[in-house]
Each structure stands twice: as C-alpha cells, then as structure tokens.
Design an enzyme around this catalytic site. Sequence first.
Site, PDB file in Angstrom:
ATOM      1  N   LYS A  14       0.456  -1.256  -0.129  1.00  0.00           N
ATOM      2  CA  LYS A  14      -0.208   0.013   0.453  1.00  0.00           C
ATOM      3  C   LYS A  14       1.191   1.020   0.115  1.00  0.00           C
ATOM      4  O   LYS A  14       1.782   1.182   0.275  1.00  0.00           O
ATOM      5  CB  LYS A  14      -1.023  -0.270   1.025  1.00  0.00           C
ATOM      6  CG  LYS A  14       0.057  -0.472   2.881  1.00  0.00           C
ATOM      7  CD  LYS A  14       0.170   1.139   3.483  1.00  0.00           C
ATOM      8  CE  LYS A  14       1.108   1.652   4.771  1.00  0.00           C
ATOM      9  NZ  LYS A  14       1.842   2.365   4.479  1.00  0.00           N
ATOM     10  N   ASP A 138      -1.891  -1.260  10.319  1.00  0.00           N
ATOM     11  CA  ASP A 138      -2.721  -1.285   8.964  1.00  0.00           C
ATOM     12  C   ASP A 138      -3.060  -2.618   8.709  1.00  0.00           C
ATOM     13  O   ASP A 138      -3.322  -2.606   7.638  1.00  0.00           O
ATOM     14  CB  ASP A 138      -1.171  -0.993   8.314  1.00  0.00           C
ATOM     15  CG  ASP A 138      -0.597   0.271   8.466  1.00  0.00           C
ATOM     16  OD1 ASP A 138      -1.541   1.029   8.994  1.00  0.00           O
ATOM     17  OD2 ASP A 138       0.884   0.722   7.961  1.00  0.00           O
TER      18      ASP A 138
END
Length: 287
Positions: A14, A138
């Site tokens: 990401k 995350d």
Amino acid sequence: MTSEKSVHLQAPAKINLGLLVLAKRSDGYHDIQTVFLALDWFDQISISPFSSISMTCSDPTLPTDERNLVMRAALLLAERCSISFGAAIHLEKNLPHGAGLGSGSSDAAATLMGLTEFWSCEVSTEELLAIAAELGSDVPFFLDPRPAIGEGRGERLTYIDEISSGSDVVSELFLAVITPPLIVSTEEAYSLVRSRLDTEPASLGPILKGFVDGWQSGLSNDFEKPIFKRYPELNDIKQRLIDEGAMYSSLSGSGSAVFGLFESEEKATRALDSSGYDGWVGSPINT
C-alpha cells in the site's frame, strides 16, 4: 476441521496519500488520518497441512518465529478460535520491509484470511477485524484493501469510491515506487515526528477531489520533514521524481519508500531508472 488442500493468497503493498499525525493517545499510540491505496504488487502466502503451526520465508533475513507478524497472526487466530490443528505457512517475500508499504501488515492479514478458510474457522467479520487491529494498526485495511480513509490508529476505516481527481482516475495512472536500501522503523519515525496541535484537521477526502497536480500543495505526510532531515537522500528521491514529471510525490507512511504518480507507464519507468535505486512501476489495485 483443517483442509487437506493448500491455500494461496496475495498480500498487496500500500501507499499513503497524505498522512496526518494527530494527538498522542492515552494508550501510547497516535491518532492519525490517512488515505490507504493498495498496489498491484504482492507478497505471496501459501498454507498447507502440517502437524503444528510453522513458518518458512524466502527471505532468510526475516524471523519465522513470533517476531514475525505472520506467526503472531496464526497463533492469535488459533487461540481465539480454539484451533488444535497445525499449518505450514510459507511467505514468498517480494515486497521490501521497513519501507512504509505495509508489507508485514499485509502478510498478517493474508495469513488471517487464509487460515480462516484453511481451518474453517467460525469467525465473524467483526471478530476478524478486532484480531487484525490487535496485531497492528494497518492490518485491518488489508482484510479488504479498497481505497479507504484510515483514522484512529489507522484501524478505523471509511471506504471511498474509486479516487477520481479532476479529470484523472487514479487507478488509471502509473506509480513509480522507489525503495532505497534503508529501513525506517515505525518506532523511530514516531520518535521523530511532532503531533499536530489542531484536533480537527482538514479532511484529506475533499482534497483528493481536486486535480492530482494540485495534491502536492494540498496533501502532506507529517513524517516527511523529520525523516527527510535524518535521511536527506529520501528528499533527493522525491525531488527527482518531481523533476521527472510526477504529478504528485510523497514518502509512503513513515518511509523509506518514496513514490510518484505519473500519467504514463513510460514516464514512471524512466523515473525509476533514473533514480539509481530498486523499485516498482505499476498501478493501484483497480477497484
């Protein structure tokens, strides 16, 4: 019951489109606001039958015991679901670690999803999200890696439509992600950053509706200033990407990866080649 078949999953990287570090919380974490965007760039997780829970990895520099989030995810899920079966987990490591690309968190999320299927766990989405949040801030994003605004520690997610900025659809643009041989730990990054004093910062969401080439002045990553001061070569990479025509460039997360958004694959590839570092060129995951 454990499966007799192997399970294979992809664990994407990401980037963060902007990252605001807000007040420090009573639990020692900071509140943040960021936009997560998953990339078409993956580690691979494979799970097969075994008598106990074990892990192997293609990167010999990474631990394969409870220091690795993959093993912690497996053991935590087994505990919460009262699993007595084993599993052999193999991590094929393609993504750099310690680069702000979330690879460890993504590997943990893929492990949770893969073992839920492999062990036929009766666990709700809410329970799986809670386990993910316990593993890391995350990790919940990677359970469903659609574009999302992350708040709280990053685990509180608001999914957004495909990011269309002005006349540009971001998933149709190309990224050059530069990954210098430098590891910046999350602990180091947070020890350097200064929290914002404003408790109600401007939302990142509306900024993303403007043209991409306007993001450079509208979006910010609060880790950039202190990290660039300690590692000036990262600032040099960002400036080179801008010089090569990046419509927007930023440190990802707490670094050390730096990315640029380009209107063509050719420009992105040229920017990566001119950086002198390893990296990747591609697109965000199409949503």
